[in-house]
Enzyme design. Structure first.
Site, mmCIF file in Angstrom:
data_model
loop_
_atom_site.group_PDB
_atom_site.id
_atom_site.type_symbol
_atom_site.label_atom_id
_atom_site.label_comp_id
_atom_site.label_asym_id
_atom_site.label_seq_id
_atom_site.Cartn_x
_atom_site.Cartn_y
_atom_site.Cartn_z
ATOM 1 N N ARG A 1 0.831 -1.215 0.000
ATOM 2 C CA ARG A 1 0.000 0.000 0.000
ATOM 3 C C ARG A 1 0.863 1.263 0.000
ATOM 4 O O ARG A 1 0.536 2.252 -0.678
ATOM 5 C CB ARG A 1 -0.919 -0.036 1.227
ATOM 6 N N HIS B 1 -5.487 -7.062 -3.465
ATOM 7 C CA HIS B 1 -6.275 -7.143 -2.231
ATOM 8 C C HIS B 1 -6.343 -8.565 -1.689
ATOM 9 O O HIS B 1 -6.926 -8.786 -0.618
ATOM 10 C CB HIS B 1 -7.701 -6.615 -2.468
#
Length: 423
Positions: free
Chosen positions: A101, A234
Site C-alpha cells: 500500500r 487485495h
C-alpha cells in the site's frame, strides 16, 4: 600464452603488411632504458597497469567491463542490501500488505496530464512528509514509514522513492507472488511543498464505482486490464474500520494475527499472494471476507468482468498481468537518474569478465581492427626485440603484453590482437 616468436610468426601470416624482418624493423635509433622510462607512451602503459600485471602473473587475463550505475538517486549496492533487510522485516513483522500500500500510494498520485516534475505526482518519495501522510486515503501508512525508517537511516544513499517501491515489490514476491520487473534510480522530492494535493487516490465506496475507478486510473495512464490486475493485490491484507471506515473490527481470519490482530480481510489466507481474491469475490460465500463496492464492480462491469473471470480461472495469467501492471504503476511520474533507470537483478555482477565472442569481430569489423593491429605491431615490434635485454627474460613477456594493452585504443583491439597472436 604462445611464445613471442610464435606470435610474431602468426601476425606475419595473417597481416602481410607487417614484416618481421629484423633488418627492416630493427630499431633504427639507439634506445636507452632512461629514454624508455621517460617516454609518454610508456608512462601511459605502465602507470595504470600494476593490477593488470598481477593478474598476468596468474596466467589469467580478465576485464571488468560492467560497473555499477553511477547515479545521483540511489546506490545499487545499498539497494540490494536494503532489499535483504526488507525481507527480514517482512518475516518478523508480517507487514507485506502495508508495504504494498505504501508503494502504491506514493505512485498513485500521478497525473498524466501534467508534464512538470514533481507537480505531476507519482513515485517521488513525497509520502514521507506529514502533510501527505495526513491525507485521508493514507491513514495508517505512518506505521509503514516507521518500519522502513531504520533501513533508510542505514542506507543513506537510497532514496525514499526507491525504498518505497522496493518494499512494495519485495512484499509481493515474498508473499508468493510473481517477480516484478522493477527498475530503480528514482529521484526524491526535496520538501513538503512539493507534495500533491489531496484527492488523487481512489475511494473504497464511491457512488459509481466503475466510473470512479476509471477516472482515477485512466488519469494515471492505466487501462481496464491493469485496473483489474492491480485490484487483485487485495488478496493481501485487511481493512481496519478505524482507518478506512470499512470492514469489521475482527473476523475468524484476523483475530489472532499474525501481526496486530483485527480488521477484515478479503481472503482467508491474507498473507499469501494468489488469485483467491477473484475467486472469493465471485462466489461471495463467506461473510467474514470483505467485499467493497469497488471489489464487487469487477464482476458487474462487462469490461472488468472479462479480466476478473480470466484471473479467477487462471492464476498464471493473473501473475503475468499483475507483474506488468505493478511495474508500470511503480514508475508513474518518477524522474530517474540515470534517465533509463537500472535493475538490481539483470545486470552482471561487478567485476565479471565480458564473455569473448569471436563472431562480434567478424565481417566489416575485421578490416578496421586489422588496420589497428597492423599499426600496433609495426610500432611495438622494435620494443619486443629489446625487451628481454631491458627487463630480463622472466619479465619480458609481461612487458610485451602491457605494451600491447597500452597501445590499443580500445579493449576490443586488445582482445582481437591476442586472438591474432594466438591463432
Amino acid at each position: 600464452m604462445t611464445s613471442l616468436s610464435t606470435a610474431a610468426a602468426a601476425a606475419t601470416r595473417l597481416l602481410p603488411s607487417v614484416s618481421i624482418s629484423a633488418t627492416r624493423l630493427s630499431y633504427r635509433s639507439s634506445v636507452s632504458l632512461g629514454s624508455l622510462r621517460s617516454s609518454p607512451l610508456l608512462s601511459r602503459i605502465f602507470l595504470p597497469q600494476k593490477s593488470s600485471l598481477r593478474r598476468l602473473s596468474t596466467s589469467r587475463i580478465g576485464y571488468s567491463t560492467v560497473s555499477s550505475p553511477k547515479c545521483a538517486a540511489s546506490d545499487p549496492e545499498q539497494l540490494k542490501s536494503a532489499r535483504e533487510d526488507i525481507k527480514e522485516l517482512l518475516k518478523t513483522k508480517f507487514c507485506h500488505p502495508i508495504m504494498v500500500r505504501l508503494g502504491w500510494h506514493d505512485a498513485g498520485t500521478y497525473n498524466k496530464n501534467i508534464e512538470e516534475w514533481p507537480q505531476r505526482g507519482g513515485a517521488n518519495g513525497s509520502l514521507r512528509f506529514e502533510i501527505e501522510l495526513k491525507h485521508g486515503a493514507n491513514a495508517g501508512l505512518v506505521n509503514a514509514l516507521k518500519l522502513l525508517q531504520p533501513i533508510k537511516d542505514k542506507y543513506s544513499n537510497v532514496t525514499y522513492a526507491d525504498l518505497f517501491q522496493l518494499a512494495s515489490a519485495t512484499a509481493i514476491e515474498e508473499a508468493g507472488g510473481p517477480k516484478i520487473p522493477m527498475k530503480y534510480g528514482r529521484v526524491d522530492v526535496s520538501g513538503p511543498e512539493q507534495c500533491p494535493e489531496e484527492g488523487r487516490l481512489p475511494d473504497a465506496g464511491p457512488p459509481s464505482p466503475a466510473s470512479h475507478l476509471r477516472d482515477v486510473f485512466y488519469r494515471m495512464g492505466l487501462n481496464d486490464k491493469e485496473i483489474v490486475a492491480l485490484s487483485g493485490a487485495h488478496t493481501l491484507g485487511r481493512s481496519r474500520p478505524e482507518r478506512s471506515g470499512w470492514g469489521k473490527p475482527e473476523t475468524k481470519y484476523t483475530k489472532d494475527g499474525p501481526g496486530a490482530p483485527g480488521g477484515q480481510s478479503w481472503t482467508a489466507q491474507w498473507l499469501q499472494f494468489d488469485n483467491s481474491y477473484f475467486k472469493d469475490i465471485k462466489e461471495r460465500r463467506d461473510e467474514d471476507l470483505l467485499v467493497l463496492p469497488t471489489d464487487a464492480v469487477l464482476f458487474e462491469d462487462p469490461s472488468f468482468k472479462e479480466y476478473s473471470e480470466k484471473y479467477a480461472a487462471d492464476q498464471d495469467a493473473f501473475f503475468k498481468d499483475y507483474a506488468e501492471a505493478h511495474a508500470k504503476l511503480s514508475n508513474l511520474g518518477a524522474k530517474f537518474d540515470p534517465p533509463e533507470g537500472f535493475s538490481l537483478d539483470d545486470s552482471p555482477s561487478k567485476g565479471q569478465p565480458e564473455k569473448f565472442v569471436a563472431a562480434k569481430y567478424s565481417t566489416g569489423k575485421v578490416r578496421i581492427l586489422t588496420c589497428s593491429i597492423t599499426r600496433i605491431l609495426n610500432f611495438c615490434y622494435p620494443f619486443f626485440l629489446h625487451s628481454e635485454m631491458l627487463f630480463g627474460k622472466s619479465n619480458s613477456t609481461y612487458f610485451n603484453l602491457s605494451l600491447f594493452y597500452g597501445c590499443c585504443r580500445t579493449k576490443t583491439e586488445y582482445k582481437y590482437l591476442l586472438l591474432v597472436c594466438c591463432y
